[in-house]
Motif scaffolding. Structure first.
Motif, PDB file in Angstrom:
ATOM      1  N   ALA A   1      42.998  55.306  66.726  1.00  0.00           N
ATOM      2  CA  ALA A   1      43.513  55.203  65.354  1.00  0.00           C
ATOM      3  C   ALA A   1      42.442  54.665  64.414  1.00  0.00           C
ATOM      4  CB  ALA A   1      44.740  54.308  65.322  1.00  0.00           C
ATOM      5  N   GLU A   2      41.657  53.717  64.910  1.00  0.00           N
ATOM      6  CA  GLU A   2      40.573  53.163  64.102  1.00  0.00           C
ATOM      7  C   GLU A   2      39.527  54.229  63.787  1.00  0.00           C
ATOM      8  OE1 GLU A   2      37.030  50.084  65.016  1.00  0.00           O
ATOM      9  OE2 GLU A   2      39.046  49.358  65.491  1.00  0.00           O
ATOM     10  N   LEU A   3      39.197  55.048  64.770  1.00  0.00           N
ATOM     11  CA  LEU A   3      38.224  56.116  64.543  1.00  0.00           C
ATOM     12  C   LEU A   3      38.739  57.157  63.554  1.00  0.00           C
ATOM     13  CD1 LEU A   3      36.885  56.632  68.165  1.00  0.00           C
ATOM     14  CD2 LEU A   3      35.711  55.539  66.249  1.00  0.00           C
ATOM     15  N   VAL A   4      40.005  57.481  63.640  1.00  0.00           N
ATOM     16  CA  VAL A   4      40.598  58.430  62.690  1.00  0.00           C
ATOM     17  C   VAL A   4      40.570  57.849  61.278  1.00  0.00           C
ATOM     18  CG1 VAL A   4      42.745  59.570  62.012  1.00  0.00           C
ATOM     19  CG2 VAL A   4      42.011  59.615  64.404  1.00  0.00           C
TER      20      VAL A   4
ATOM     21  N   GLU B   1      38.345  57.756  55.820  1.00  0.00           N
ATOM     22  CA  GLU B   1      37.655  57.003  54.773  1.00  0.00           C
ATOM     23  C   GLU B   1      36.340  57.681  54.404  1.00  0.00           C
ATOM     24  OE1 GLU B   1      37.314  53.029  56.257  1.00  0.00           O
ATOM     25  OE2 GLU B   1      39.419  52.564  55.858  1.00  0.00           O
ATOM     26  N   GLY B   2      35.642  58.215  55.396  1.00  0.00           N
ATOM     27  CA  GLY B   2      34.397  58.925  55.125  1.00  0.00           C
ATOM     28  C   GLY B   2      34.619  60.179  54.297  1.00  0.00           C
ATOM     29  N   VAL B   3      35.646  60.939  54.658  1.00  0.00           N
ATOM     30  CA  VAL B   3      35.969  62.157  53.900  1.00  0.00           C
ATOM     31  C   VAL B   3      36.391  61.792  52.477  1.00  0.00           C
ATOM     32  CG1 VAL B   3      37.589  64.084  53.737  1.00  0.00           C
ATOM     33  CG2 VAL B   3      36.553  63.510  55.938  1.00  0.00           C
ATOM     34  N   SER B   4      37.185  60.740  52.338  1.00  0.00           N
ATOM     35  CA  SER B   4      37.628  60.299  51.018  1.00  0.00           C
ATOM     36  C   SER B   4      36.442  59.858  50.162  1.00  0.00           C
ATOM     37  CB  SER B   4      38.623  59.154  51.169  1.00  0.00           C
ATOM     38  OG  SER B   4      38.981  58.639  49.906  1.00  0.00           O
ATOM     39  N   SER B   5      35.535  59.129  50.765  1.00  0.00           N
ATOM     40  CA  SER B   5      34.346  58.673  50.042  1.00  0.00           C
ATOM     41  C   SER B   5      33.483  59.859  49.605  1.00  0.00           C
ATOM     42  CB  SER B   5      33.543  57.727  50.929  1.00  0.00           C
ATOM     43  OG  SER B   5      32.346  57.359  50.297  1.00  0.00           O
ATOM     44  N   ALA B   6      33.332  60.826  50.480  1.00  0.00           N
ATOM     45  CA  ALA B   6      32.543  62.008  50.141  1.00  0.00           C
ATOM     46  C   ALA B   6      33.194  62.780  48.994  1.00  0.00           C
ATOM     47  CB  ALA B   6      32.388  62.907  51.366  1.00  0.00           C
TER      48      ALA B   6
END
Length: 54
Positions: free
Chosen positions: A28-31, A36-41
């Motif tokens: 769950a942490e990795l997901v 968060e990475g996709v949102s930041s991008a």
């Protein structure tokens, strides 16, 4: 070649399921980190496009 792709895909799916079952909190942490990475991008692309329009 197609048979090799099926086997590799099957192994990846089994590995992902094993990881989720063995350590659901870590999965769950990795997901969450991934989202968060996709949102930041997406935010960065939006900021870039906004600056281009100005």
């Amino acid at each position: 070649m197609a048979q090799a792709k099926k086997i590799i895909l099957y192994l990846i799916v089994v590995f992902v399921l094993y990881t989720i079952i063995k350590s659901p909190a870590r999965a769950a942490e990795l997901v969450q980190v991934g989202f968060e990475g996709v949102s930041s991008a997406a935010q960065s692309v939006g900021d870039f496009m906004s600056e281009l329009v100005k």
